[in-house]
Enzyme design. Structure first.
Site, PDB file in Angstrom:
ATOM      1  N   LYS A   1      95.749  23.575  10.332  1.00  0.00           N
ATOM      2  CA  LYS A   1      96.467  24.455   9.402  1.00  0.00           C
ATOM      3  C   LYS A   1      96.697  25.820  10.046  1.00  0.00           C
ATOM      4  O   LYS A   1      95.756  26.443  10.532  1.00  0.00           O
ATOM      5  CB  LYS A   1      95.650  24.622   8.116  1.00  0.00           C
ATOM      6  CG  LYS A   1      96.156  25.746   7.178  1.00  0.00           C
ATOM      7  CD  LYS A   1      95.278  25.911   5.930  1.00  0.00           C
ATOM      8  CE  LYS A   1      95.683  27.130   5.105  1.00  0.00           C
ATOM      9  NZ  LYS A   1      94.837  27.338   3.906  1.00  0.00           N
TER      10      LYS A   1
ATOM     11  N   ASP B   1      97.879  34.379   4.443  1.00  0.00           N
ATOM     12  CA  ASP B   1      97.860  33.767   3.115  1.00  0.00           C
ATOM     13  C   ASP B   1      97.602  34.837   2.051  1.00  0.00           C
ATOM     14  O   ASP B   1      96.461  35.207   1.790  1.00  0.00           O
ATOM     15  CB  ASP B   1      96.779  32.682   3.048  1.00  0.00           C
ATOM     16  CG  ASP B   1      96.743  31.984   1.696  1.00  0.00           C
ATOM     17  OD1 ASP B   1      97.699  32.179   0.896  1.00  0.00           O
ATOM     18  OD2 ASP B   1      95.778  31.253   1.423  1.00  0.00           O
TER      19      ASP B   1
ATOM     20  N   LYS C   1      96.447  36.823  -4.312  1.00  0.00           N
ATOM     21  CA  LYS C   1      95.005  37.035  -4.205  1.00  0.00           C
ATOM     22  C   LYS C   1      94.645  38.477  -4.540  1.00  0.00           C
ATOM     23  O   LYS C   1      95.488  39.363  -4.424  1.00  0.00           O
ATOM     24  CB  LYS C   1      94.560  36.757  -2.760  1.00  0.00           C
ATOM     25  CG  LYS C   1      94.590  35.297  -2.334  1.00  0.00           C
ATOM     26  CD  LYS C   1      94.189  35.159  -0.876  1.00  0.00           C
ATOM     27  CE  LYS C   1      94.229  33.719  -0.400  1.00  0.00           C
ATOM     28  NZ  LYS C   1      93.234  32.843  -1.029  1.00  0.00           N
TER      29      LYS C   1
ATOM     30  N   ASP D   1      93.791  32.630   8.396  1.00  0.00           N
ATOM     31  CA  ASP D   1      94.097  31.357   7.732  1.00  0.00           C
ATOM     32  C   ASP D   1      94.868  30.400   8.652  1.00  0.00           C
ATOM     33  O   ASP D   1      95.262  29.319   8.232  1.00  0.00           O
ATOM     34  CB  ASP D   1      94.866  31.613   6.432  1.00  0.00           C
ATOM     35  CG  ASP D   1      94.608  30.544   5.385  1.00  0.00           C
ATOM     36  OD1 ASP D   1      93.577  29.851   5.484  1.00  0.00           O
ATOM     37  OD2 ASP D   1      95.451  30.393   4.484  1.00  0.00           O
TER      38      ASP D   1
ATOM     39  N   ASP E   1      98.522  29.404  -4.351  1.00  0.00           N
ATOM     40  CA  ASP E   1      97.462  29.721  -3.385  1.00  0.00           C
ATOM     41  C   ASP E   1      96.826  28.464  -2.795  1.00  0.00           C
ATOM     42  O   ASP E   1      96.078  28.541  -1.838  1.00  0.00           O
ATOM     43  CB  ASP E   1      96.399  30.611  -4.051  1.00  0.00           C
ATOM     44  CG  ASP E   1      95.557  31.366  -3.039  1.00  0.00           C
ATOM     45  OD1 ASP E   1      95.917  31.344  -1.839  1.00  0.00           O
ATOM     46  OD2 ASP E   1      94.561  31.986  -3.450  1.00  0.00           O
TER      47      ASP E   1
ATOM     48  N   GLU F   1      98.119  26.316  -0.859  1.00  0.00           N
ATOM     49  CA  GLU F   1      99.267  26.017  -0.005  1.00  0.00           C
ATOM     50  C   GLU F   1      98.897  25.158   1.205  1.00  0.00           C
ATOM     51  O   GLU F   1      99.720  24.415   1.722  1.00  0.00           O
ATOM     52  CB  GLU F   1      99.918  27.325   0.454  1.00  0.00           C
ATOM     53  CG  GLU F   1      99.294  28.001   1.684  1.00  0.00           C
ATOM     54  CD  GLU F   1      97.858  28.466   1.489  1.00  0.00           C
ATOM     55  OE1 GLU F   1      97.418  28.604   0.330  1.00  0.00           O
ATOM     56  OE2 GLU F   1      97.158  28.676   2.496  1.00  0.00           O
TER      57      GLU F   1
ATOM     58  N   ARG G   1      96.970  22.543   1.655  1.00  0.00           N
ATOM     59  CA  ARG G   1      97.042  21.087   1.487  1.00  0.00           C
ATOM     60  C   ARG G   1      98.476  20.586   1.477  1.00  0.00           C
ATOM     61  O   ARG G   1      98.743  19.445   1.835  1.00  0.00           O
ATOM     62  CB  ARG G   1      96.285  20.674   0.214  1.00  0.00           C
ATOM     63  CG  ARG G   1      96.862  21.214  -1.070  1.00  0.00           C
ATOM     64  CD  ARG G   1      95.866  21.176  -2.216  1.00  0.00           C
ATOM     65  NE  ARG G   1      94.823  22.187  -2.056  1.00  0.00           N
ATOM     66  CZ  ARG G   1      93.771  22.318  -2.860  1.00  0.00           C
ATOM     67  NH1 ARG G   1      93.608  21.504  -3.890  1.00  0.00           N
ATOM     68  NH2 ARG G   1      92.875  23.259  -2.642  1.00  0.00           N
TER      69      ARG G   1
HETATM   70  N1  BES Z   1      93.126  30.000   2.686  1.00  0.00           N
HETATM   71  C1  BES Z   1      92.540  29.779   1.421  1.00  0.00           C
HETATM   72  C2  BES Z   1      91.098  29.307   1.513  1.00  0.00           C
HETATM   73  C3  BES Z   1      90.090  30.306   2.013  1.00  0.00           C
HETATM   74  C4  BES Z   1      89.391  31.073   1.100  1.00  0.00           C
HETATM   75  C5  BES Z   1      89.802  30.423   3.340  1.00  0.00           C
HETATM   76  C6  BES Z   1      88.441  31.963   1.546  1.00  0.00           C
HETATM   77  C7  BES Z   1      88.859  31.316   3.791  1.00  0.00           C
HETATM   78  C8  BES Z   1      88.167  32.072   2.878  1.00  0.00           C
HETATM   79  C9  BES Z   1      93.306  28.691   0.676  1.00  0.00           C
HETATM   80  O1  BES Z   1      94.666  28.642   0.919  1.00  0.00           O
HETATM   81  C10 BES Z   1      93.130  28.975  -0.783  1.00  0.00           C
HETATM   82  O2  BES Z   1      93.581  29.978  -1.218  1.00  0.00           O
HETATM   83  N2  BES Z   1      92.444  28.075  -1.486  1.00  0.00           N
HETATM   84  C11 BES Z   1      92.200  28.233  -2.868  1.00  0.00           C
HETATM   85  C12 BES Z   1      92.482  26.920  -3.526  1.00  0.00           C
HETATM   86  C13 BES Z   1      92.447  26.979  -5.032  1.00  0.00           C
HETATM   87  C14 BES Z   1      93.496  27.937  -5.538  1.00  0.00           C
HETATM   88  C15 BES Z   1      92.653  25.593  -5.582  1.00  0.00           C
HETATM   89  C16 BES Z   1      90.747  28.656  -3.042  1.00  0.00           C
HETATM   90  O3  BES Z   1      89.885  28.161  -2.312  1.00  0.00           O
HETATM   91  O4  BES Z   1      90.499  29.498  -3.889  1.00  0.00           O
HETATM   92 ZN    ZN Z   2      95.283  29.305   2.785  1.00  0.00          ZN
HETATM   93 MN    MN Z   3      95.759  29.970  -0.289  1.00  0.00          MN
END
Ligand code: BES
Ligand code: ZN
Ligand code: MN
Length: 488
Positions: free
Chosen positions: A257, A262, A269, A280, A339, A341, A343
């Site tokens: 990825k 992000d 966020k 990210d 958020d 994204e 997947r």
């Molecule tokens: N890039 C983030 C995941 C992440 C969070 C990486 C903290 C490193 C540190 C990912 O794209 C994301 O935002 N995931 C969300 C998914 C949720 C909205 C279903 C998350 O983990 O909050």
């Molecule tokens: Zn992300």
């Molecule tokens: Mn995200």
């Protein structure tokens, strides 16, 4: 970068600015060094405890200017990881001392292999010296050791040590590339920047490189990537690198990825910590770093690397919660949050991987905050649809110190992402966030597949013996180890 070599010498004869020797708990120093080292040991100032270091000045009694005793802990519980850390400690001490030429007596306790030891020491030295300071206008360059020579024991095979040191230096260089890419801020490390770095890797090592731009991405039906990247003015790229040095059979595919920033998109966020979302793209960085090492090592294997790269930003053209995407397999996905994204773009990469009829696919992604809650910063979440492959990835993680820990993908997690409007939804709610993300990817993997959630391991607030604050390069070395294991 520091040159890693192997020198046939006895410690008491070696000329160096710094001579480092590891000593196990309770052991006496090697005979030739006892005049210099015995007082520190007898006084119990130095006991050989793991991580301990005593700097001594031997004067006339040794040709080396300084002698560093480093503790290795109990010999019965010695591991390559401890050796990596020890070599890193030595290299860092050499830097503070401005020692140009370093000699490190390679500890090879009964039953250990000198090749593996040399590899681990080389990795530790190179990685321990890493820092990202290109944006410090008064950076602390200088003081870097130039030569880091490993001294194998008299009865050890010197050729094996040299081979190990060479592998270690190349693997570490791949990890360093991964760190550099991930540390680079998103105003520089755009999707096109990653494509350029991939082109360089391909050129250096004779790999075929394919880069799809926005039109190409849409043309291939990569809906997730096209959608996530729609509102960003730094346009998305879909990067494919092919190393064909195996028998031409089913290749291994590695996927990373690469969301170069992000923000969360419309589901934006919170401000605090958002700067870390430049990391990210850590998965993509690790995949490119691994390919650099695969090329340098000229591994006899067929490997395809896939890196979907994009920003995730809000804007007038951005995708929105409630939108429904139709993926190239025909499956539909309802967006609950923009958020989630990662997947979406990984699903595209997995669908694209089908054309290779791969023997195995391993993806890595900073995918969920939930994984950080589950495992902290000390292991990546490891999931998959094939027990043997998952075990293989876990073993590669153990060997490299880039640990992955298995998490379940029960049917119930798949139930959690069944959509209301569409086939799937891109969020399974709060419970088991790392697992519902894994379950989502599983819907797009019709080959042996393993997934590493590296949200907690790809970067960190503080380093350890051989990582610094910022990007760790994880899991570049794990991937290389896995591919070495799969090589002919
Ligand atoms: N890039 C983030 C995941 C992440 C969070 C990486 C903290 C490193 C540190 C990912 O794209 C994301 O935002 N995931 C969300 C998914 C949720 C909205 C279903 C998350 O983990 O909050
Ligand atoms: Zn992300
Ligand atoms: Mn995200």
């Amino acid at each position: 970068m520091v040159r890693i070599g192997v020198k046939r010498a006895t410690p008491e004869r070696v000329e160096a600015d710094l001579l480092a020797v590891g000593i196990f708990s309770g052991d006496d120093p090697p005979e030739g060094l006892s005049t210099a080292a015995q007082p520190a040991v007898s006084s119990e100032d130095f006991t050989g405890k793991q991580g301990q270091a005593s700097l001594l000045y031997a004067g006339e009694s040794l040709p080396a200017r300084r002698l560093l005793l480093v503790g290795l802990g109990e010999s019965s519980s010695f591991t390559p990881e401890k050796l990596r850390r020890t070599a890193a400690t030595v290299a860092r001490r050499a830097r503070t001392l401005k020692a140009r030429n370093v000699a490190f007596v390679l500890p090879t306790p009964e039953g250990s292999d000198v090749r593996g030891a040399a590899r681990a020491a080389a990795e530790g030295a190179v990685l321990g010296l890493y820092r990202f300071d290109r944006y410090k206008t008064e950076n602390s360059q200088g003081g870097e050791p130039e030569n880091f020579d490993l001294i194998p024991g008299v009865s050890e095979d010197e050729a094996a040590a040299s081979a190990g040191a060479e592998v270690g230096a190349k693997v570490a260089a791949g990890s360093v590339l991964a760190r550099d890419l991930a540390n680079e801020p998103s105003n520089t490390a755009t999707p096109e920047y990653l494509a350029d770095r991939a082109r360089e890797i391909g050129e250096r090592h004779g790999m075929a490189v394919t880069v799809l731009d926005r039109a190409g991405i849409e043309g291939e039906g990569l809906t997730g990537l096209a959608t996530v990247g729609r509102s960003a003015s730094n346009e998305p790229r879909f990067i494919v690198l092919e190393h064909r040095k195996g028998g031409g059979g089913a290749p291994v595919v590695i996927v990373g990825k690469a969301v170069t920033f992000d923000s969360g998109g419309i589901s934006i966020k919170p401000t605090t910590g958002m700067e870390d979302m430049k990391f990210d793209m850590g998965g993509g960085a690790a995949v490119l770093g691994a390919m650099e090492a695969v090329g340098a090592l000229d591994l006899p294997i067929d490997v395809v690397a896939i890196v979907p790269a994009t920003e995730n930003l809000p804007g007038g053209a951005a995708f929105k919660p409630g939108d429904v995407l139709t993926m190239s397999s025909g499956k539909t996905v309802e967006i609950l949050t923009t958020d989630a994204e990662g997947r979406l773009i990984l699903a595209d990469a997995l669908l694209y991987a089908r054309r290779y009829e791969p023997a195995a696919v391993v993806d890595c992604a900073t995918l969920t905050g939930a994984c950080v809650v589950a495992l902290g910063n000390h292991a990546s979440g490891l999931m998959g649809n094939d027990e043997d492959l998952v075990a293989e990835v876990q073993t590669a993680g153990e060997a490299t110190g880039e640990r992955g820990w298995p998490l379940p993908l029960f049917e119930e997690y798949t139930e959690q992402i069944k959509g209301d409007t569409a086939d799937l939804k891109n969020s399974g709610g709060r419970g088991g966030g790392a697992l519902t993300a894994g379950a989502f990817l599983k819907e797009f993997a019709d080959f042996p597949w393993a997934h590493l959630d590296i949200a907690g391991t790809a970067y960190g607030k503080k380093g350890n013996a051989y990582t610094t604050r910022g990007a760790t390069g994880v899991p570049a070395r794990l991937l290389v180890e896995f591919l070495i294991g799969r090589s002919a």
